[in-house]
Design an enzyme around this catalytic site. Structure first.
Site, PDB file in Angstrom:
ATOM      1  N   LEU A   1     -37.584  15.098   9.463  1.00  0.00           N
ATOM      2  CA  LEU A   1     -36.588  16.170   9.436  1.00  0.00           C
ATOM      3  C   LEU A   1     -37.203  17.521   9.062  1.00  0.00           C
ATOM      4  CD1 LEU A   1     -33.673  17.207   9.489  1.00  0.00           C
ATOM      5  CD2 LEU A   1     -33.326  16.200   7.222  1.00  0.00           C
TER       6      LEU A   1
ATOM      7  N   ARG B   1     -38.050  27.375  17.938  1.00  0.00           N
ATOM      8  CA  ARG B   1     -37.651  27.192  19.336  1.00  0.00           C
ATOM      9  C   ARG B   1     -36.165  27.434  19.583  1.00  0.00           C
ATOM     10  NH1 ARG B   1     -42.341  28.184  21.730  1.00  0.00           N
ATOM     11  NH2 ARG B   1     -43.986  26.769  21.036  1.00  0.00           N
TER      12      ARG B   1
END
Lengths: 309, 309, 309, 309
Positions: free
Chosen positions: A218, A228
């Site tokens: 995570l 991104r």
């Protein structure tokens, strides 16, 4: 999105089986488990496995930072504290695995993130599908004039130029693929031997689709998404990151909220930027000239503070 | 093994809850989920979460290496092929999380493996438990004469010397811990302020126990186990590795079998070693003198071939 | 700092040899190459090798982001741009190797940074030196009341309590070391066999010194330093980080300057914090109550803005 | 190989400058520093920086494994011991940086090795050169019938088929590149706006050349080379690995020799394989049927022992 009937059937079958487990489960994520989320013209991302939940983050933090009570309200506060102060190791205790289908030029950006496990479809062994990414009309952007690295968003090519670009992209991809097939000689024309797959693949264009399993913890996923899902990322990878952010929201809602507040929505002030904010708050009239910042930094700072430069 | 009543209750509670999941589950591993496996005098290892199974390895290999049928017998063959040829990435698709309690000098060896996620109990925040590793009589080994790095197995100290060593280990650990407690002043003697935890901890001996959550993918776990379940590893870490190997056997039995056959039970022949095996098989009388190997390498080779040097 | 005469001689010898190289060299760093910088009572850090300089960062950025002119002023601007926008990969192109001697409890914190290469002195093979860290009077801090994780800086223990703490630390370390020596039986009392080194070491206290070679790239070094040269880091590791920052300044002065401005001296504003700054700049009277921040976040924000809460 | 005149001049200039350094230098590697070694039709690899030498490996091992004398003969023995027993961390103390130009399909295989630092030429910012890999006649191999993953070595396509494959590869690459240029509109036809670089690049074929700086430590480099200089690696990446092996030989000759003997030239025997070797050496007539090996494993074992199956 292009799943074969066999794949659709396999997904339906997997979704139909439930077994009991003593592990932590997350019903909101189970709901979409294995389901492909369609992206671009033939791509998708789907969650195929996961481990841990918000409580696993809390549990790891508590082994490090000592005990406390266990009310949900305190879990939320602890997760926000960890995110704010960049105590990152507890977020490494959760893991997720995706199956992703995307154009090769997107895969080339994606693979630069080294902290994940990857198994990609191999064109040395197998034959790539006949699928190419052709941008939709809104995505057909010209080069940005301000930003050497990006496109001008919101002003796509139109008319004759757009038409010709789309035609070229489609025709080149199709011709290259047809020649790839000819070289492979999978249809076994006995008059020739066929070129090795590992060589023939070099004739394909970079809007061909590939696919992989991609597994990550995570913490590293959030780092990937912060880069991104950001406005500076190329549109074609950003849509993947945005879809994955939604899966994170289902999976670890408290972590997702803290991430949105402290990482995605925030801004970093430099030593000089902080100094200027303090001077402005003290009522001083600060300009770029007396700021000690370069014009570019000044513009960036004013933009983040919502002020005209 | 020293679990508090609260911890035992929490484990019982977690083990009592089963929820349905669409993910792959492994009943043989679920059986022992959360259960501490006792090790040394106060340590344990327990599996607290996992993701994937043997099929996840197969699935990842198939996306890379093309399709095939899905009979179990073929899964076994594929996993063995991957292990034999060191195609390691499919094994990275499985993940496991352990909770481990071990002496600090063991933790110091363990942490050298960098490819895992770790959250350790922090003695900056919290007070370490009053628990020390004191070797059992069989583990009280003298220095090896052959091996600069190890102990002489099977010939423990005895009698007076053993008694004194055990007494010193126990008394030093206890005195240091008592002084640690005095420095902390947790009982709030109002005449003094108490030393910071981050400083007081330096007074503890390295047989004190610490604990952590440790999460790793299957490939890197097998690499860790190949080093730490090996006969050259220190006994005190080897018992952990051996217990973890048993959990691997429950979790991914086909991978465990392939690992046992190709990695743990095998031997690496050098170019020179292979040459000698070929010459021996051809009936030649090879000796160290005409072997081109150093005496040490020759001894190692003959030992692995089960021959007298 | 405790270097043997043999070590001092080796350093002098290495410093006396210069050979010509076509690689980039950094005279300011060569000046201190191999020289130990003393830290704490027996520790040191010294640069023993390096690769690259500020220009290597620029060169790597230019292969990624296209060409440009090569004036130094533009190198500085490019490096600042990279640092500001967290384009981290060009900083990975420089590498440095340190030889460090530090107390074991410091080494235990340090090793949590996994992106470095490490070779540590092994107490399985060798005998640790008789050297312990005993804090100076200014470092003898009590536990912080505000901060569960740290010490109260600036208010060291004094008088009787300080005296007793120092006495206990010294006596316990010395007694444990003496018993370690006795168990090892290096002096070969023929009446007993001696305990294996890998076992005897467990009797040592965690203020014993260890040493290692530690090699890391510039990006990961800066990340390490941003955490460990920070005010929240424990004093005993912070002094190492501060000394290393000085070596970074000699090595890559432009990168060091950008790092100081954008990372060390800056502050991260959350989405909510940024909103408050904007409201304050617009002249609004914002208080914790109408801020949507928790009291703790509000306090942290006001402190970073240099305002009373 | 396609270097611009400006690049050639820069290389000559860099090679002409020598500065004194106190660091370890390796004259045999300095000899070729910066020099491109031509590979394939337009590619190259060149060493652009390095850190450490064989002695750095020895030094790191000695801090871990204790002191010893320092004769070269003993250095060689120690390095061979480390390699034989897979004590890998001392080899991480050396670092090397390459500048590589290679076809994109080669770069896609290469980047799967995650333990290196990379800065690649970005086609978001810059325009790729008009250079494509077209295999030489000897490299134009058909698909292997035995090996799903590879080509049939030594039996290249010939005649009409070879001619047509080469023509297709060349024409498709050139047409796609010409259309890429048209879409970019770098010549500024004022009647249209030009497509963003980050989009236009998707029209290129995968035999286009890209380039990057690639930095890695010696241990991870050897792992890369053991996979990519192996006979199973694709020819187009193997030629790079083989050229790099030669640079390793110049750089760290003792490590290179140990690597050749123990890793490249050796073979791994499984538990079952070792058992068969022992039985054979004892004079037993072992066949696949009584071997407990699968037919495939049996064939592999007999081949490595140089025996007919």
């Amino acid at each position: 999105m292009s799943l074969t009937d066999a794949q659709k059937e396999e997904i339906a079958q997997l979704r139909g089986i439930e077994t009991p487990t003593r592990r932590a489960t997350v019903p909101a994520l189970e709901e979409i488990l294995y389901e492909p989320l369609p992206l671009l013209d033939h791509g998708f991302v789907r969650v195929v496995d996961y481990m841990g939940d918000d409580s696993a983050v809390v549990q790891a933090a508590r082994v490090s930072y000592g005990k406390g009570t266990k009310k949900v309200s305190e879990d939320r506060g602890l997760i926000r504290y960890l995110m704010r102060h960049r105590h990152t190791t507890p977020f490494e205790m959760c893991e997720i695995k995706y199956h992703v289908k995307m154009p090769i030029f997107v895969a080339r950006q994606w693979i630069r993130h080294r902290t994940a496990n990857v198994n990609e479809y191999s064109a040395r062994y197998s034959i790539l599908d006949k699928e190419f990414y052709i941008p939709g009309p809104d995505a057909l952007a010209p080069q940005s004039k301000q930003n050497h690295q990006g496109r001008a968003e919101g002003e796509p090519l139109t008319g004759e130029e757009a038409h010709k670009v789309l035609t070229l992209l489609r025709e080149d991809a199709e011709r290259c693929y047809a020649n790839y097939e000819w070289m492979l000689n999978e249809e076994q024309d006995p008059s020739r031997r066929g070129l090795a797959r590992e060589l023939a693949r070099m004739n394909l264009t970079m809007n061909c689709y590939t696919q992989w399993y991609w597994k990550i913890d995570l913490h590293n996923l959030l780092h990937f998404l912060s880069l991104r899902a950001d406005g500076h990322a190329q549109y074609e990878i950003r849509v993947y990151a945005e879809a994955m952010l939604e899966t994170v929201k289902r999976w670890v809602p408290l972590t997702h909220e803290a991430f949105s507040d402290y990482r995605m929505g925030g801004v970093h002030l430099s030593r000089g930027g902080l100094d200027i904010v303090r001077r402005l708050l003290a009522g001083e009239a600060v300009t770029q000239e007396n700021s000690a910042l370069s014009p570019r930094e000044w513009r960036e700072l004013m933009a983040s503070l919502g002020r005209e430069g």
